[in-house]
Design an enzyme around this catalytic site. Structure first.
Site, short mmCIF file in Angstrom:
data_model
loop_
_atom_site.label_atom_id
_atom_site.label_comp_id
_atom_site.label_asym_id
_atom_site.label_seq_id
_atom_site.Cartn_x
_atom_site.Cartn_y
_atom_site.Cartn_z
N ASP A 102 23.99 39.81 47.93
CA ASP A 102 22.99 39.05 48.67
C ASP A 102 21.96 39.75 49.25
OD1 ASP A 102 25.39 40.16 50.01
OD2 ASP A 102 24.93 39.11 51.79
N GLU A 118 27.93 40.34 52.31
CA GLU A 118 27.62 41.29 53.12
C GLU A 118 26.72 41.10 54.27
OE1 GLU A 118 26.33 45.26 54.88
OE2 GLU A 118 24.99 43.66 53.83
C1 LIG Z 1 27.78 41.25 61.54
S1 LIG Z 1 28.18 42.34 60.03
C2 LIG Z 1 26.44 42.23 59.33
C3 LIG Z 1 26.45 43.57 58.47
C4 LIG Z 1 24.73 43.74 58.52
N1 LIG Z 1 24.91 44.69 57.24
C5 LIG Z 1 23.55 44.83 56.89
O1 LIG Z 1 22.50 44.77 57.43
C6 LIG Z 1 24.46 44.30 59.74
O2 LIG Z 1 23.86 43.42 60.44
O3 LIG Z 1 24.38 45.41 59.96
ZN LIG Z 2 23.17 46.60 52.19
ZN LIG Z 3 21.22 44.97 54.66
#
Ligand SMILES: CSCC[C@H](NC=O)C(=O)O
Ligand SMILES: [Zn+2]
Ligand SMILES: [Zn+2]
Length: 420
Positions: A83, A148
């Site tokens: 995603d 993710e």
């Molecule tokens: C609440 S987990 C979210 C995961 C997300 N990952 C990438 O950007 C992030 O905000 O870091």
């Molecule tokens: Zn990522």
């Molecule tokens: Zn990301």
């Protein structure tokens, strides 16, 4: 034009990357099925085994396997997510899912985060098979997980709890990292862990003209000042060079909500009896969650000022032994030296291992006690994940494939003992 026609006919690593980037994988409706079909066809051309798992309806997880000659050894997992975060097309130079090639750069949402690594893994395997006739000793798995970007709860979090996952008998995992603006690759041994915090204030309502104590807005604003002070203290450590960005606790306001609304807009002469604000907090792996909770209860949202708070912890803070989620980057971890040597063998240089400022699915892997490093081979590249005009240079993409050739070769043929 004939030139255009010719380009479309070609099937090269770059055109395959463009094709993959053109699948609209933005939340809230990522096109998982098109991504999975594309990846499956790539996997078939490499004779990889494929398994389609579904831990939540319409959220597929694709697992590919390149069997090793000694399947009893703990295996290697190369992970990436399917995603992407949304994009605002009007603010981009090129439509975010067109993968326009311009002056050597490929523009697309996902070009850095993280469709590059999704395909670089496969392109590296293609080279190892075709040019090196290479056969892995350890089995190599590739996982393509959903969700993710929205926390991974319907993706990796469920996968790691499954029997399929247990049976992979993983020894070491590679997951995404971030681009490096300089000539050294970056590697990440831990993530910061996210908390979503909402603080709410109740207070005395009244006429907009009156000055009195304890309105909800006053109570909320006092809290915001205290939170801002904490934020400033953490940020000062960074500015003074005493810590890096990801070695402090970050707290950033993301919304404020208050006011009496009528059909024509906010009512300007009423002081509301409720107000709330939302914050994105990121805890370092060694931060003490109990101390932070106490600080929030005592100082950020004190009951004495009619305040309440709610924290949603987005994932684990400790592993099953109660240890912080950190993968050792020293001699106690045999995978670390294999990793480092493979980078050197590919002609690359590594900067000092870092904590990732944001968060990835690697935290669920580390929670299981499995070593995992965050790594996306993009050097001399601006950090554009989640930004407008996300792009990756073609030569950087191609060099990354070579780095994975070296990594997969070394990690999958490493026969030493690996228990940490
Ligand atoms: C609440 S987990 C979210 C995961 C997300 N990952 C990438 O950007 C992030 O905000 O870091
Ligand atoms: Zn990522
Ligand atoms: Zn990301």
């Amino acid at each position: 034009s004939p030139h255009h026609h010719l380009q479309e006919e070609q099937d090269t690593p770059i055109t395959r990357f463009q094709q993959f980037l053109r699948i609209n994988t933005a939340h809230p409706n990522p096109d998982y099925s098109s991504s999975v079909s594309f990846l499956k066809s790539q996997a078939l051309s490499l004779n990889l085994q494929t398994q389609l798992l579904e831990f939540s309806p319409n959220k597929p997880l694709l697992l590919l396997t390149w069997p090793g000659s000694n399947p009893s050894l703990p295996s290697l997992l190369l992970n990436s997510h399917l995603d992407s975060v949304p994009a605002e097309p009007s603010k981009w130079l090129h439509p975010p899912f067109s993968a326009v090639f311009s002056a050597g750069n490929i523009f697309a949402r996902g070009a850095q985060d993280d469709k590059s690594i999704s395909l670089q893994y496969l392109e590296a395997i293609r080279i190892l098979q075709n040019d090196f006739n290479f056969k892995p000793v350890r089995t190599v798995h590739l996982s393509y997980v959903p969700d993710e970007e929205i926390g991974g709860l319907d993706g990796m979090a469920k996968f790691v709890e499954s029997q399929v996952f247990d049976e992979l008998n993983l020894g070491f995992v590679l997951d995404e990292g971030q681009a490096s603006p300089n000539d050294e690759f970056r590697v990440f041994y831990a993530d910061r862990s996210p908390w979503n915090m909402v603080i709410r204030a109740l207070g005395v309502p009244g006429h907009g003209s009156r000055m009195y104590d304890n309105s909800a807005m006053e109570n909320l604003m006092k809290s915001i000042e205290v939170v801002s002070k904490f934020r400033e203290n953490q940020f000062d450590l960074v500015k003074a060079g005493l810590a890096s960005n990801s070695e402090v606790i970050s707290v950033n306001p993301v919304y404020v909500k208050a006011g009496i609304v009528s059909p024509t807009g906010f009512v300007m002469n009423m002081q509301p009896s409720e107000a709330e604000a939302g914050f994105d907090l990121r805890l370092t792996p060694t931060a003490d969650p109990d101390i932070l909770r106490k600080r929030i209860a005592d100082e950020w949202a004190p009951a004495t000022r009619n305040m309440t708070f709610e924290i949603i912890e987005k994932g684990p803070l400790r592993d099953y032994m109660g240890r912080p989620l950190m993968t050792p980057t020293n001699d106690s971890n045999p995978w670390w030296s294999v990793f480092k040597q493979a980078i050197t063998a590919a002609g690359g240089r590594l900067s000092k291992p870092e904590i990732l400022p944001s968060t990835t699915d690697a935290r669920f892997i580390r929670q299981k006690g499995i070593p995992a490093l965050g790594f996306s081979p993009m050097k001399n590249t601006p950090i554009l994940l989640h930004d407008h005009n996300e792009f990756l240079k073609d030569t950087v993409y191609l060099e990354g494939i070579k780095v994975y050739v070296s990594l997969i070769k070394s990690l999958s043929s490493f026969e030493g003992a690996t228990s940490l």
